[in-house]
Design a protein around this motif. Structure first.
Motif, PDB file in Angstrom:
ATOM      1  N   GLU A  10       3.912   3.670 -11.027  1.00  0.00           N
ATOM      2  CA  GLU A  10       4.675   3.309  -9.763  1.00  0.00           C
ATOM      3  C   GLU A  10       2.429   2.441  -9.322  1.00  0.00           C
ATOM      4  O   GLU A  10       3.124   1.431  -8.475  1.00  0.00           O
ATOM      5  CB  GLU A  10       4.541   4.227  -8.404  1.00  0.00           C
ATOM      6  N   PHE A  11       1.438   3.322  -9.111  1.00  0.00           N
ATOM      7  CA  PHE A  11       0.988   2.247  -9.322  1.00  0.00           C
ATOM      8  C   PHE A  11       0.944   0.908  -9.732  1.00  0.00           C
ATOM      9  O   PHE A  11      -0.577   0.105  -9.167  1.00  0.00           O
ATOM     10  CB  PHE A  11      -0.562   3.432  -9.312  1.00  0.00           C
ATOM     11  N   ALA A  12       1.058   1.624 -11.342  1.00  0.00           N
ATOM     12  CA  ALA A  12      -0.040  -0.184 -12.183  1.00  0.00           C
ATOM     13  C   ALA A  12       1.140  -1.223 -12.055  1.00  0.00           C
ATOM     14  O   ALA A  12       1.924  -2.657 -11.792  1.00  0.00           O
ATOM     15  CB  ALA A  12      -0.007   0.104 -13.485  1.00  0.00           C
ATOM     16  N   ALA A  13       2.534  -1.099 -11.443  1.00  0.00           N
ATOM     17  CA  ALA A  13       3.681  -1.884 -11.367  1.00  0.00           C
ATOM     18  C   ALA A  13       3.561  -3.276  -9.934  1.00  0.00           C
ATOM     19  O   ALA A  13       4.240  -3.779  -9.395  1.00  0.00           O
ATOM     20  CB  ALA A  13       4.826  -0.428 -11.189  1.00  0.00           C
ATOM     21  N   ASP A  14       2.917  -1.724  -9.051  1.00  0.00           N
ATOM     22  CA  ASP A  14       2.732  -2.939  -7.526  1.00  0.00           C
ATOM     23  C   ASP A  14       1.444  -4.241  -7.498  1.00  0.00           C
ATOM     24  O   ASP A  14       0.465  -3.760  -7.972  1.00  0.00           O
ATOM     25  CB  ASP A  14       2.246  -1.341  -6.557  1.00  0.00           C
ATOM     26  N   PRO A  15       2.568  -4.933  -7.886  1.00  0.00           N
ATOM     27  CA  PRO A  15       1.691  -6.358  -7.908  1.00  0.00           C
ATOM     28  C   PRO A  15       0.316  -6.195  -7.261  1.00  0.00           C
ATOM     29  O   PRO A  15      -0.289  -6.792  -7.581  1.00  0.00           O
ATOM     30  CB  PRO A  15       2.446  -7.800  -7.018  1.00  0.00           C
ATOM     31  N   ALA A  16       0.349  -5.900  -5.990  1.00  0.00           N
ATOM     32  CA  ALA A  16      -0.834  -5.621  -5.018  1.00  0.00           C
ATOM     33  C   ALA A  16      -1.650  -5.150  -5.895  1.00  0.00           C
ATOM     34  O   ALA A  16      -3.270  -5.281  -4.969  1.00  0.00           O
ATOM     35  CB  ALA A  16      -0.622  -5.585  -3.785  1.00  0.00           C
ATOM     36  N   ASN A  17      -1.650  -4.216  -6.106  1.00  0.00           N
ATOM     37  CA  ASN A  17      -2.916  -3.188  -7.313  1.00  0.00           C
ATOM     38  C   ASN A  17      -3.439  -3.543  -8.308  1.00  0.00           C
ATOM     39  O   ASN A  17      -4.398  -3.235  -8.984  1.00  0.00           O
ATOM     40  CB  ASN A  17      -1.903  -2.193  -7.472  1.00  0.00           C
TER      41      ASN A  17
END
Length: 130
Positions: free
Chosen positions: A19-26
């Motif tokens: 979920e963290f890696a898939a979030d473009p904002a991250n």
């Protein structure tokens, strides 16, 4: 064309890593090799400033399998497919990134491998600090 796998074990659940890696904002927080500033979302494309110049990124659709494959269109127009998996690991999760030697000299390929390894280490640090 050579391919090599770079991986990092992260002391978090596979779902949290995904979920963290898939979030473009991250992406700018951990993937400096791909995005070194805020990412612009344009439909199913991400526009990012990278060390190579502006790139376009398309991830596979969100899924429950831990697949983060993405195509990166380089400023030259070349499209590079990047297979990425988040796997279950006895110590949490393992993220596995396949790096391909496309349009790169041997030295440039080694530099890319080092950059991916550093990005994955940064991902580990961010997630384990939460």
């Amino acid at each position: 064309m050579a391919s090599r796998h770079v991986s990092q074990v992260i002391g978090c659940t596979p779902g949290d890593v995904y979920e963290f890696a898939a979030d473009p904002a991250n992406l700018p927080r951990w993937a400096a090799g791909l995005a070194n500033s805020a990412v612009t979302v344009d439909g199913d494309r991400l526009l990012a400033e990278s060390p190579m110049g502006q790139v376009t990124v398309r991830f596979v659709p969100h899924n429950d399998l831990g697949v983060l494959d993405h195509d990166v269109t380089l400023p030259s127009g070349t499209v590079v497919n990047n297979p990425v998996r988040v796997l279950s690991h006895p110590n949490g999760a393992e993220i596995l990134f396949t790096v391909r030697q496309i349009e790169l000299s041997a030295d440039e390929f080694e530099r890319d491998l080092d950059m991916v390894a550093e990005d994955l280490r940064r991902l580990k640090e961010l997630l384990e600090a939460q």
